[in-house]
Design an enzyme around this catalytic site. Structure first.
Site: not given
Ligand code: CP
Length: 308
Positions: A58-59, A87, A108, A136
């Site tokens: 999603r993100t 590496k 991320r 998040h």
């Molecule tokens: N909600 C969320 O962060 O989903 P993903 O891990 O799929 O990005």
């Protein structure tokens, strides 16, 4: 020029009320344009880099959709095994390199605090898409946007947050936003996966009414919003402990029928915390919630680059 122009988006507790409202209102404006069949070109000529050192559906995809919907372009590291991190390149060196290619960076990473480290290395805006068990923030923003759309208000609601509250970065970000609106917060978790004490203390200092327990059905009977989270297997050192806790809560239609009518949210992915039979319930908001990631991330990209 936006008050967010040039800023990083790293934690929800660093956002002012004015910035929060600007993000929500900009997202609503963009969503309205898209719903009316309009075309946006705010990010034309701009490049977004999405650096994902942990899995995501999603993100990453909603950030990339957001950039494309605004007329911009995207470069991506979707699998860290294909980047020079494999590496041994440091995060700071990777960031300094990508800064030469992109106007805004979304990252991320499995380490708590890594988004701040990444932002400190570069001058372009950095957006935290999840830093380990830290925060998040963009998920929390789309969650608040969803609650306002679904319930018509953010004031005076009772919200249950259930599941792995210890490791769940989505709830660590979300509660700081919910507490601003005078919401009553019910934390439901199996013993050992409670909300970190420093976060609960922060919320109480903010004046929030917070209760903690382990009876999900009882909490659902009082709640306007039930926010369910996954037990985070990837955060457990002890597999046996994960296996013991993973089925702690499963929301099914029997529980929904006995609950106060409201909405059910989940940041997704789910494993088995919400039975598939619940998907047909009109208050099951989790896929609408995921779709709201696009307008919120459009707003963030445009605001931090001064192109709203
Ligand atoms: N909600 C969320 O962060 O989903 P993903 O891990 O799929 O990005």
């Amino acid at each position: 020029m936006s008050i967010l122009c040039g800023k990083d988006i790293l934690r929800t507790d660093l956002l002012s009320d004015e910035e929060l409202e600007l993000i929500l209102s900009t997202a609503a404006r963009f969503e309205g344009v898209l719903e009316a069949g309009g075309r946006l070109t705010n990010m034309e000529g701009q490049v977004l880099a999405t650096l994902f050192f942990e899995p995501s559906t999603r993100t990453r995809l909603s950030f990339e959709t957001a950039m494309l919907r605004l007329g911009g372009q995207v470069i991506t590291v979707a699998d860290p095994k294909t980047s020079s991190a494999a590496k041994g390149e440091s995060l700071a060196d990777s960031m300094r390199t990508v800064e030469g290619y992109a106007d805004v960076i979304v990252i991320r990473h499995p380490q708590k605090g890594s988004a701040q480290e990444a932002a400190d290395a570069v001058a372009v805006p950095v957006i935290n898409a999840g830093d380990g068990t830290g925060q998040h923030p963009t998920q929390a923003l789309l969650d608040v946007y969803t609650i306002r759309k679904e319930k018509g208000t953010l004031e005076g609601l009772t919200v249950t947050l259930a599941g792995d509250l210890k490791n769940g970065r989505t709830v660590h970000s979300l509660v700081y936003l919910l507490a601003r609106f005078g919401m009553r917060l019910l934390f439901v978790s199996p013993p050992g996966l409670e909300m970190p004490a420093d976060i609960t203390a922060d919320l109480r200092k903010m004046g929030a009414e917070v209760s903690e327990g382990s009876d999900l059905a009882a909490a659902m009977r009082q709640s306007d919003v039930v926010y369910v989270t996954r037990i985070q297997r990837e955060r457990f050192d002890d597999t046996a402990e994960y296996e013991r806790l993973k089925g702690s809560y499963v929301v099914n239609m029997d529980m929904v029928r006995q609950a106060k009518p409201g909405i059910i949210m989940h940041p997704l992915p789910r494993v088995d915390e919400i039975a598939p039979e619940v998907d047909a319930y009109e208050g099951a908001a989790y896929f609408r919630q995921a779709a709201n990631g696009v307008p919120i991330r459009m707003a963030l990209l445009a605001l931090v680059t001064g192109r709203e």
